[in-house]
Design a protein around this motif. Structure first.
Motif, PDB file in Angstrom:
ATOM      1  N   SER A 101      -1.664   0.003  -5.451  1.00 59.36           N
ATOM      2  CA  SER A 101      -1.145   0.350  -4.126  1.00 59.36           C
ATOM      3  C   SER A 101      -1.843   1.392  -3.703  1.00 59.36           C
ATOM      4  O   SER A 101      -1.994   1.424  -2.416  1.00 59.36           O
ATOM      5  CB  SER A 101       0.413   0.094  -3.921  1.00 59.36           C
ATOM      6  N   SER A 102      -2.307   2.550  -4.376  1.00 64.06           N
ATOM      7  CA  SER A 102      -2.818   3.821  -4.147  1.00 64.06           C
ATOM      8  C   SER A 102      -4.308   3.553  -3.734  1.00 64.06           C
ATOM      9  O   SER A 102      -4.750   4.407  -2.838  1.00 64.06           O
ATOM     10  CB  SER A 102      -2.418   4.918  -4.971  1.00 64.06           C
ATOM     11  N   GLU A 103      -4.979   2.314  -4.125  1.00 59.70           N
ATOM     12  CA  GLU A 103      -6.276   2.260  -3.904  1.00 59.70           C
ATOM     13  C   GLU A 103      -6.564   1.282  -2.699  1.00 59.70           C
ATOM     14  O   GLU A 103      -7.647   1.034  -2.090  1.00 59.70           O
ATOM     15  CB  GLU A 103      -6.793   1.790  -5.144  1.00 59.70           C
ATOM     16  N   LEU A 104      -5.593   0.879  -2.118  1.00 56.07           N
ATOM     17  CA  LEU A 104      -5.549   0.138  -0.718  1.00 56.07           C
ATOM     18  C   LEU A 104      -5.407   1.049   0.231  1.00 56.07           C
ATOM     19  O   LEU A 104      -4.876   1.787   0.379  1.00 56.07           O
ATOM     20  CB  LEU A 104      -4.597  -0.867  -0.816  1.00 56.07           C
ATOM     21  N   SER A 105      -6.228   0.991   1.433  1.00 63.19           N
ATOM     22  CA  SER A 105      -6.125   1.689   2.546  1.00 63.19           C
ATOM     23  C   SER A 105      -6.299   0.625   3.908  1.00 63.19           C
ATOM     24  O   SER A 105      -6.817  -0.530   3.857  1.00 63.19           O
ATOM     25  CB  SER A 105      -7.138   2.710   2.698  1.00 63.19           C
ATOM     26  N   ILE A 106      -5.836   1.197   4.966  1.00 64.60           N
ATOM     27  CA  ILE A 106      -5.990   0.745   6.197  1.00 64.60           C
ATOM     28  C   ILE A 106      -6.989   1.140   6.960  1.00 64.60           C
ATOM     29  O   ILE A 106      -7.437   2.240   7.346  1.00 64.60           O
ATOM     30  CB  ILE A 106      -4.704   0.596   7.314  1.00 64.60           C
ATOM     31  N   LEU A 107      -8.238   0.316   7.092  1.00 65.75           N
ATOM     32  CA  LEU A 107      -9.478   0.816   7.891  1.00 65.75           C
ATOM     33  C   LEU A 107      -9.414   1.074   9.379  1.00 65.75           C
ATOM     34  O   LEU A 107      -9.720   1.842   9.896  1.00 65.75           O
ATOM     35  CB  LEU A 107     -10.600  -0.068   7.502  1.00 65.75           C
ATOM     36  N   LYS A 134      -8.760   7.792   0.282  1.00 67.89           N
ATOM     37  CA  LYS A 134      -7.364   8.185   0.454  1.00 67.89           C
ATOM     38  C   LYS A 134      -6.985   9.537  -0.139  1.00 67.89           C
ATOM     39  O   LYS A 134      -7.553   9.984  -1.017  1.00 67.89           O
ATOM     40  CB  LYS A 134      -6.511   6.922  -0.467  1.00 67.89           C
ATOM     41  N   ALA A 135      -6.015  10.064   0.164  1.00 68.76           N
ATOM     42  CA  ALA A 135      -5.623  11.372  -0.305  1.00 68.76           C
ATOM     43  C   ALA A 135      -5.007  11.273  -1.892  1.00 68.76           C
ATOM     44  O   ALA A 135      -5.070  12.262  -2.265  1.00 68.76           O
ATOM     45  CB  ALA A 135      -4.422  11.731   0.473  1.00 68.76           C
ATOM     46  N   PHE A 136      -5.218  10.079  -2.294  1.00 72.35           N
ATOM     47  CA  PHE A 136      -4.551  10.191  -3.739  1.00 72.35           C
ATOM     48  C   PHE A 136      -5.780   9.881  -4.504  1.00 72.35           C
ATOM     49  O   PHE A 136      -5.584  10.144  -5.812  1.00 72.35           O
ATOM     50  CB  PHE A 136      -3.825   8.520  -3.866  1.00 72.35           C
ATOM     51  N   MET A 160       0.752  -1.287  -0.061  1.00 77.20           N
ATOM     52  CA  MET A 160       0.211   0.096   0.074  1.00 77.20           C
ATOM     53  C   MET A 160       0.809   1.386   0.077  1.00 77.20           C
ATOM     54  O   MET A 160       1.951   1.395   0.721  1.00 77.20           O
ATOM     55  CB  MET A 160      -0.996   0.064   1.307  1.00 77.20           C
ATOM     56  N   MET A 161       0.467   2.308  -0.731  1.00 84.84           N
ATOM     57  CA  MET A 161       1.133   3.664  -0.606  1.00 84.84           C
ATOM     58  C   MET A 161       0.216   4.501   0.025  1.00 84.84           C
ATOM     59  O   MET A 161      -0.963   4.593   0.103  1.00 84.84           O
ATOM     60  CB  MET A 161       1.061   4.026  -2.499  1.00 84.84           C
ATOM     61  N   ALA A 162       0.948   5.227   0.807  1.00 86.78           N
ATOM     62  CA  ALA A 162       0.173   6.241   1.980  1.00 86.78           C
ATOM     63  C   ALA A 162       0.859   7.402   2.193  1.00 86.78           C
ATOM     64  O   ALA A 162       2.063   7.444   1.747  1.00 86.78           O
ATOM     65  CB  ALA A 162      -0.370   5.376   3.122  1.00 86.78           C
ATOM     66  N   LEU A 163       0.375   8.322   2.584  1.00 95.30           N
ATOM     67  CA  LEU A 163       0.865   9.569   3.423  1.00 95.30           C
ATOM     68  C   LEU A 163       1.520   9.131   4.667  1.00 95.30           C
ATOM     69  O   LEU A 163       1.631   7.949   4.902  1.00 95.30           O
ATOM     70  CB  LEU A 163       0.079  10.603   3.361  1.00 95.30           C
ATOM     71  N   GLU A 164       1.645   9.900   5.622  1.00 95.98           N
ATOM     72  CA  GLU A 164       2.021   9.339   7.184  1.00 95.98           C
ATOM     73  C   GLU A 164       1.101   8.607   7.665  1.00 95.98           C
ATOM     74  O   GLU A 164      -0.326   8.678   7.463  1.00 95.98           O
ATOM     75  CB  GLU A 164       2.108  10.806   8.068  1.00 95.98           C
ATOM     76  N   ILE A 165       1.440   7.649   8.248  1.00 94.32           N
ATOM     77  CA  ILE A 165       0.301   6.614   8.685  1.00 94.32           C
ATOM     78  C   ILE A 165       0.265   6.848  10.416  1.00 94.32           C
ATOM     79  O   ILE A 165       1.420   7.190  11.063  1.00 94.32           O
ATOM     80  CB  ILE A 165       0.632   5.091   8.350  1.00 94.32           C
ATOM     81  N   LYS A 198      -9.744   8.604   8.536  1.00 94.47           N
ATOM     82  CA  LYS A 198     -10.334   7.317   8.767  1.00 94.47           C
ATOM     83  C   LYS A 198      -9.372   6.287   8.642  1.00 94.47           C
ATOM     84  O   LYS A 198      -9.169   6.084   7.404  1.00 94.47           O
ATOM     85  CB  LYS A 198     -11.837   7.421   8.023  1.00 94.47           C
ATOM     86  N   GLY A 199      -8.773   5.718   9.604  1.00 98.72           N
ATOM     87  CA  GLY A 199      -7.523   4.777   9.479  1.00 98.72           C
ATOM     88  C   GLY A 199      -6.555   5.624   8.419  1.00 98.72           C
ATOM     89  O   GLY A 199      -6.077   6.563   8.899  1.00 98.72           O
ATOM     90  N   SER A 200      -6.204   4.867   7.354  1.00 98.98           N
ATOM     91  CA  SER A 200      -5.115   5.577   6.475  1.00 98.98           C
ATOM     92  C   SER A 200      -5.741   6.573   5.395  1.00 98.98           C
ATOM     93  O   SER A 200      -4.918   7.064   4.699  1.00 98.98           O
ATOM     94  CB  SER A 200      -4.299   4.597   5.897  1.00 98.98           C
ATOM     95  N   GLN A 201      -7.107   6.861   5.605  1.00102.18           N
ATOM     96  CA  GLN A 201      -7.989   7.559   4.544  1.00102.18           C
ATOM     97  C   GLN A 201      -7.580   9.050   5.028  1.00102.18           C
ATOM     98  O   GLN A 201      -8.402   9.355   6.188  1.00102.18           O
ATOM     99  CB  GLN A 201      -9.100   7.087   4.451  1.00102.18           C
ATOM    100  N   LYS A 202      -7.119   9.928   4.571  1.00100.32           N
ATOM    101  CA  LYS A 202      -6.681  11.292   5.011  1.00100.32           C
ATOM    102  C   LYS A 202      -7.792  12.298   4.448  1.00100.32           C
ATOM    103  O   LYS A 202      -7.714  13.513   4.438  1.00100.32           O
ATOM    104  CB  LYS A 202      -5.330  11.632   4.402  1.00100.32           C
TER     105      LYS A 202
END
Lengths: 131, 290
Positions: free
Chosen positions: A122-128, B275-277, A31-36, B220-224
């Motif tokens: 990877s950008s479309e996966l998120s941690i819920l 997500k922020a993306f 997964m690609m994310a900003l700060e976690i 919300k979780g890793s969703q910014k």
């Protein structure tokens, strides 16, 4: 939203950007994310989320591919609408839904029991949430 | 350093409430106080100004303002106070309003120049716009070189363009004078632009304390990208479902799967997250219905 239980296997962070790797029912995911959240670490159990319409399906994909998440699965259920198709496949205990166009479903001749590869950027996966 | 440890019993809108706050403010910091009405924000400002009694301790740069029941009277506390409703002296010119606080013509001139009010120094408040009045109030609050500048929703009565202008003036004055500032505000953009720290109050206690991004960013979780909305309707379309959701003044649509369509119902308050993306932005006015 599909919910996939997974374990964090690696966290790479630089400049406010993070790339996290997971194991989900034995299959690697990324997964690609900003700060976690700072409480997340290698070994943490999490619930990953991905929208049904963000999952592409392939049969025998060949050649290099940028998409990080390639899940091997077998189709358990197909429900066709007039324009769209809902395809469900299993990953361990989790039933995952992909929404694709009916045209694609027909073109690929998708049938119950077919082996497919589910593709998720990877950008479309998120941690819920952290479990 | 400004050290505050105060407590007081209050009668809040939802019955009796205990205000119990302990915090330290660094010199020259700009701190925003947020929280629902009745959470104790204004009460804290009034306690600092000495306008309201409280038990505990207030120490400002080594000087006790409140200690063991002894309270420094308001006029001896070096405080600048800016209210939402300007509170200018209507019978005095702009310049006289400033000089009433302290007969320092050079400082008054400097402040009016910084806020581009020099041409209006001979005018009376009644002839000024809301934004101009609040700029005068801001200048006046700085006339006695306060140790703390207290601002209680200073911009909430102004229209958005005037607010932006005032935010720039507030920043300019904060840079020039470095006055430790405590500002009550509900506006996330205002807090983000002005403050280096946000304290979120809830029923008289500190609920969150951190940088504006830490406190204000809804995740919300890793969703910014997360907004709160009201679910108006779920429409079934083909093999999917479409949720119609009101967010602020806007209506948005979100595609749901079958399970989600069963989980939610019209009237639910929901978080709309991604997500922020995923989101894209464009200048407003170029909205198209493709």
């Amino acid at each position: 939203m599909n919910r996939i239980p997974a374990t964090i296997t690696d966290i790479k962070a630089h400049d406010g950007i993070t790339v996290i790797s997971f194991a989900a029912m034995g299959q690697p995911m990324r997964m690609m994310a900003l700060e976690i959240d700072s409480t997340l670490e290698v070994g943490s159990q999490v619930l990953l989320g991905v929208k049904a319409s963000n999952i592409a399906l392939a049969k025998n994909p060949v050649g290099p591919m940028s998409i990080s998440n390639r899940l091997d699965a077998a189709i358990e259920h197909i429900s066709n609408g007039k324009l769209l198709s809902s395809v469900k496949f299993r990953l361990g205990d989790t039933l995952i839904e992909s929404i694709i166009t009916l045209d694609s479903s027909h073109r690929m001749n998708l049938q119950r029991g077919d082996s497919i590869v589910a593709l998720i950027k990877s950008s479309e996966l998120s941690i819920l949430e952290k479990l | 350093m400004i050290e505050i440890a105060v407590h007081k019993k209050l009668i809040g809108s939802s019955g009796p409430m205990k205000l119990d706050l302990a915090l330290k403010l660094a010199e020259k910091s700009f701190v925003a106080l947020a929280g629902e009405s009745g959470s104790g924000k204004t009460t804290l400002l009034r306690i600092l100004a000495g306008l309201e009694k409280a038990e505990g301790k207030i120490n400002v740069s080594g000087k006790a303002w409140l200690e063991r029941g002894k309270s420094l009277p308001p006029q001896e506390r070096e405080i600048g106070y800016v209210f939402q409703d300007y509170a200018l002296f209507d019978n005095m010119t702009v310049e006289k309003n400033l000089l009433f606080v302290r007969k320092d013509r050079a400082l008054a001139k400097h402040l009016l120049e910084l806020t581009e009010l020099s041409k209006m120094k001979g005018r009376y408040p009644a002839t000024l716009s809301g934004g101009q009045k609040q700029r005068v109030a801001l200048c006046r609050a700085l006339m006695n070189h306060p140790k703390i500048l207290l601002m209680d929703e200073p911009l909430s009565a102004l229209d958005p363009s005037m607010r932006t202008r005032l935010q720039q003036d507030i920043l300019k004055l904060h840079k020039e004078f470095g006055t430790t500032t405590l500002m009550v505000s509900h506006d996330p953009s205002e807090i983000y632009r002005l403050a280096d720290r946000v304290i979120l109050l809830d029923h008289g206690t500190i609920k969150q304390d951190g940088s504006p991004k830490e406190v204000l960013l809804k995740v919300k979780g890793s969703q910014k990208f997360s907004l709160t909305g009201e679910l108006l309707e779920i429409i079934k379309a083909d093999v999917i479902h479409i949720a119609i959701i009101a967010i602020g003044q806007q209506i948005v649509e979100v595609v749901l799967d079958e399970e989600e369509s069963r989980l939610f119902k019209a009237g639910d308050t929901v978080q709309v997250s991604t997500k922020a993306f995923a989101p894209t932005i464009s200048l407003t006015g170029s909205t198209s219905h493709l």
